[in-house]
Write an enzyme that holds these catalytic residues in place. Structure first.
Site, PDB file in Angstrom:
ATOM      1  N   SER A 168      -2.461   0.684  -4.426  1.00  0.00           N
ATOM      2  CA  SER A 168      -2.203  -0.753  -4.416  1.00  0.00           C
ATOM      3  C   SER A 168      -2.223  -1.305  -2.993  1.00  0.00           C
ATOM      4  O   SER A 168      -1.594  -0.746  -2.091  1.00  0.00           O
ATOM      5  CB  SER A 168      -0.844  -1.048  -5.061  1.00  0.00           C
ATOM      6  N   SER A 169      -2.951  -2.400  -2.785  1.00  0.00           N
ATOM      7  CA  SER A 169      -2.949  -3.071  -1.479  1.00  0.00           C
ATOM      8  C   SER A 169      -1.602  -3.753  -1.285  1.00  0.00           C
ATOM      9  O   SER A 169      -1.229  -4.616  -2.080  1.00  0.00           O
ATOM     10  CB  SER A 169      -4.072  -4.112  -1.401  1.00  0.00           C
TER      11      SER A 169
ATOM     12  N   ASN B 117      -0.079   1.085  -9.954  1.00  0.00           N
ATOM     13  CA  ASN B 117      -1.357   1.310  -9.279  1.00  0.00           C
ATOM     14  C   ASN B 117      -1.169   2.377  -8.212  1.00  0.00           C
ATOM     15  O   ASN B 117      -0.317   2.258  -7.345  1.00  0.00           O
ATOM     16  CB  ASN B 117      -1.836  -0.011  -8.658  1.00  0.00           C
TER      17      ASN B 117
ATOM     18  N   GLY C 200      -1.416  -7.808  -5.440  1.00  0.00           N
ATOM     19  CA  GLY C 200      -1.228  -8.097  -6.855  1.00  0.00           C
ATOM     20  C   GLY C 200       0.210  -8.401  -7.241  1.00  0.00           C
ATOM     21  O   GLY C 200       1.163  -8.025  -6.566  1.00  0.00           O
TER      22      GLY C 200
ATOM     23  N   GLU D  23       3.544  -7.905  -9.103  1.00  0.00           N
ATOM     24  CA  GLU D  23       4.300  -6.769  -9.634  1.00  0.00           C
ATOM     25  C   GLU D  23       5.775  -7.144  -9.719  1.00  0.00           C
ATOM     26  O   GLU D  23       6.258  -7.992  -8.949  1.00  0.00           O
ATOM     27  CB  GLU D  23       4.156  -5.525  -8.746  1.00  0.00           C
TER      28      GLU D  23
ATOM     29  N   SER E  78      -1.423  -6.322 -10.184  1.00  0.00           N
ATOM     30  CA  SER E  78      -1.703  -5.081  -9.480  1.00  0.00           C
ATOM     31  C   SER E  78      -2.543  -4.147 -10.348  1.00  0.00           C
ATOM     32  O   SER E  78      -2.244  -3.936 -11.519  1.00  0.00           O
ATOM     33  CB  SER E  78      -0.389  -4.392  -9.096  1.00  0.00           C
ATOM     34  N   GLY E  79      -3.613  -3.593  -9.773  1.00  0.00           N
ATOM     35  CA  GLY E  79      -4.486  -2.677 -10.504  1.00  0.00           C
ATOM     36  C   GLY E  79      -5.605  -3.366 -11.253  1.00  0.00           C
ATOM     37  O   GLY E  79      -6.370  -2.715 -11.964  1.00  0.00           O
TER      38      GLY E  79
ATOM     39  N   THR F  22      -9.584  -5.713  -5.042  1.00  0.00           N
ATOM     40  CA  THR F  22     -10.222  -5.192  -3.829  1.00  0.00           C
ATOM     41  C   THR F  22     -11.629  -4.685  -4.129  1.00  0.00           C
ATOM     42  O   THR F  22     -12.552  -4.867  -3.324  1.00  0.00           O
ATOM     43  CB  THR F  22      -9.362  -4.066  -3.223  1.00  0.00           C
TER      44      THR F  22
END
Length: 504
Positions: free
Chosen positions: A250-251, A247, A474, A476, A192-193, A197
Site C-alpha cells: 500500500s502506498s 494491501n 487509498g 482505509e 486501498s488495493g 498506482t
C-alpha cells in the site's frame, strides 16, 4: 483498477506473451453478446433487493403490491418474501446488460451499477465508463490490454469509438492539452488495493509512448522519461509503501506526477510532488501490518557482516520495537528481490555509493533510537537512559557526540526570556521527543529522495504544458487511525462527493 500481481489468464487463441495482437486484446475490452433477451422480462416486474451481509443484491420478481408492502420471488432460490417496496430497486432492461457507460442506464441505482460492473468483471472486462469517469475493478491478473498495439489503436480516437480504457482517458487529456494549450490533470482515486498506482503507471506509459521524440539516426538510444519514472518506483515504494490490513504493498503517501510537453507536443521532462507521508507508521503499526518496506529489505538484502558492522544492527529484525508491532514476514513481498530492484534503480538514478550508504545509516539510526528505554527518577522530574549503548550507536551513525546528544534529550536547553536554561524532561516527554525526531529524519530522507528523482527526470528541455496524474493513498479504516490516515480518508471522501455530485 488494473492490478498486475498474478499470472496472465490464458484464453483460446492467445499464446500468453506480450506480443498479443489487437484481436487478442479485444477479448478483454469488448463485452460478449448479451445472452439475455426481452422475453426474460416480458410481463414481469424485476428489481434488485439488498441482502444483509456480504451478499449484496438479489434479483427478484415483484409478484404483487399492497400499499408499501410487496411480495417478491428471489429468482435464484425461488424463495418468496414480503418486503417494503422502497427497498426494491428497479432493474434495467436487457439491452443495458454489460453497458459500457453507466450514465446511460434507465435506472441509475446501486443494485444496477454493481450488477453491471460485476457482469463485466466476470467476463474479464475491468474498465467501465460512468459519464466523465472511468471505473476500474482490480482483476489481480495480467491482461494483454496495455501493449503498444493497444496504445496505437486508442491514439487520437474519440471516447465513443472504442471500449472503455484508461488509455482513452489519457488520450483525451493529451488532446485537450494540445488543442486548448491548457494544463490537464487526471485524478486516480479509490480504496486501498484498488490498483491506483498501477493505473498511474499505465497513464505515464501512454504519455511517454505518444509523446516520444525519437532520436536521430546513429545516436545511442537514451533512457526515456517513462523508463526513468519506472526506475523511481522501486525507490519510492521501498521508502513510502508498507503492508496494511487490505494491501500488502500500500502506498502510504500521495503523489502528483507532472509529465511536461514542449510546443511540438513531444515529451520534455517530468517531476513528482508528494503529499501526506504517513510518518506515524515509522513508530507504530497495527497487529496485521508492517513498517515501511525498506527496513525489512535491509535485514534480508544486506550481508550479515555489513548489518552488524557498518550499520550496528542485530540481524534479527524482531528485536526492534519499531518493527515488532506488526507482521514482519509477508509472503507476497520478496524483500531480497525488491532490495535488488531498489539497488539497481538507485544506480540508474545516479545515486552515489556515499549517498546510498548515508541513507541506510539514517534508517538504522531510527531503528536503534526506538529501542531506547528510560527510567524515571524518584527524586525529581527527570529520567535516565537504562541502555546507553543504543544512544551511543545512534550517535555514531548520525555522526554526533553521544554525550551531547543524550544531554539534549534528557535536559534540553530552552529560552526563558532572554536567558537559556536547562529543563529536565520526564520519561514520557523524552519518548515523545525520540519518536518525533525519528519521524522528522525519515520525512527529510523521503523528501530528499523525491528531489533526487526529480533531478534525474529533469532533461532541461523547454516546457510548454503538462498533463498531471494525481495518485493519492487509498481509503482505509484501522483499529487505530493516525492523523495522516484521517487526512487521507477525508481527502478520499471529498473526492467521492465530487464524483457523486458530477455523476448523479
Amino acid at each position: 483498477s488494473s492490478g498486475i500481481n498474478a499470472e496472465w489468464p490464458l484464453r483460446p487463441g492467445w499464446k500468453g506473451n506480450m506480443a498479443a495482437t489487437w484481436e487478442d486484446s479485444c477479448k478483454y475490452l469488448y463485452a460478449p453478446k448479451n445472452a439475455n433477451t426481452a422475453s426474460d422480462f416480458a410481463g414481469k416486474k424485476m428489481a434488485w433487493l439488498p441482502i444483509p451481509g456480504d451478499e449484496g443484491f438479489a434479483k427478484v420478481e415483484i409478484l404483487k403490491q399492497e400499499g408499501d408492502d410487496c411480495q417478491v420471488n428471489l429468482v435464484e432460490t425461488n424463495e418468496k418474501r414480503t418486503v417494503n417496496i422502497n427497498d426494491c430497486q428497479p432493474m434495467n432492461p436487457p439491452k443495458f446488460e454489460m453497458c459500457t457507460d453507466m450514465s446511460l442506464l434507465s435506472y441509475l441505482n446501486e443494485g444496477g451499477i454493481l450488477h453491471n460492473l460485476k457482469s463485466r468483471y466476470v467476463s474479464n472486462i475491468i474498465y467501465t465508463y460512468s459519464g466523465l469517469f472511468c471505473v476500474a475493478v482490480n482483476p489481480y491478473k495480467r491482461f494483454p490490454i496495455y501493449t503498444d498495439i493497444v496504445i496505437n489503436n486508442y491514439r487520437g480516437k474519440k471516447r465513443t469509438e472504442l471500449p472503455p480504457h484508461v488509455f482513452a482517458i489519457a488520450d483525451n487529456a493529451y488532446s485537450d492539452m494540445i488543442q486548448n494549450r491548457e494544463n490537464q490533470s487526471i485524478l486516480i482515486t479509490g480504496e486501498s488495493g484498488a490498483g491506483k498506482t498501477e493505473n498511474t503507471k499505465k497513464v505515464i506509459q501512454y504519455f511517454a509512448s505518444i509523446g516520444a521524440a525519437g532520436g536521430k539516426e546513429g545516436e545511442p538510444k537514451k533512457m526515456s522519461v517513462e523508463d526513468q519514472v519506472v526506475m523511481c518506483n522501486p525507490v519510492l515504494e521501498a521508502y513510502g509503501n508498507a503492508k496494511t490490513v487490505r494491501n500488502d504493498n500500500s502506498s502510504r503517501f500521495g503523489k502528483f506526477i507532472r509529465v511536461h510537453f514542449g510546443k511540438d507536443a513531444k515529451l520534455a521532462s517530468a517531476d513528482i510532488e508528494y503529499y501526506l507521508l504517513e510518518k506515524a507508521r515509522l513508530t507504530y503499526q497495527n497487529p496485521e501490518e508492517r513498517n515501511f518496506h525498506i527496513f525489512y529489505q535491509i535485514f534480508k538484502g544486506l550481508p550479515q557482516d555489513m548489518i552488524t558492522g557498518q550499520f550496528l544492527l542485530d540481524p534479527d529484525a524482531n528485536k526492534y520495537k519499531f518493527l515488532s508491532n506488526g507482521d514482519v514476514h509477508v509472503p507476497s513481498q520478496d524483500d531480497v528481490e525488491l532490495w535488488k530492484e531498489n539497488e539497481e534503480a538507485m544506480v540508474i538514478l545516479n545515486f552515489t555509493d556515499e549517498e546510498k550508504y548515508s541513507i541506510l545509516k539514517l534508517m538504522s539510526a531510527c531503528l536503534l533510537f526506538g529501542n531506547i528505554t528510560l527510567k524515571q527518577n524518584k527524586r525529581d522530574e527527570g529520567c535516565e537512559i537504562e541502555n546507553p549503548v543504543f544512544i551511543e550507536k545512534t550517535a555514531s551513525l548520525l555522526q554526533i557526540p553521544a554525550a551531547e546528544f543524550q544531554k539534549s534529550l534528557l535536559k534540553p536547553r530552552v529560552k526563558v526570556g532572554s536567558e537559556m536554561v536547562t529543563k529536565s524532561q520526564n520519561s514520557e516527554q523524552v519518548y515523545f521527543a525520540t519518536k518525533a525526531l525519528c519521524k522528522a529524519i525519515f520525512e527529510r530522507v523521503f523528501k530528499w529522495l523525491i528531489g533526487k528523482c526529480n533531478k534525474a527526470l529533469d532533461t532541461k528541455k523547454p516546457r510548454s504544458n503538462f498533463c498531471g496524474v494525481l495518485d493519492i493513498a487509498g481509503f482505509e479504516i484501522f483499529d487505530f487511525n493516525t492523523f495522516e490516515q484521517l487526512c487521507i480518508n477525508l481527502t478520499n471522501e471529498r473526492l467521492q462527493q465530487f464524483f457523486n455530485h458530477h455523476m448523479f
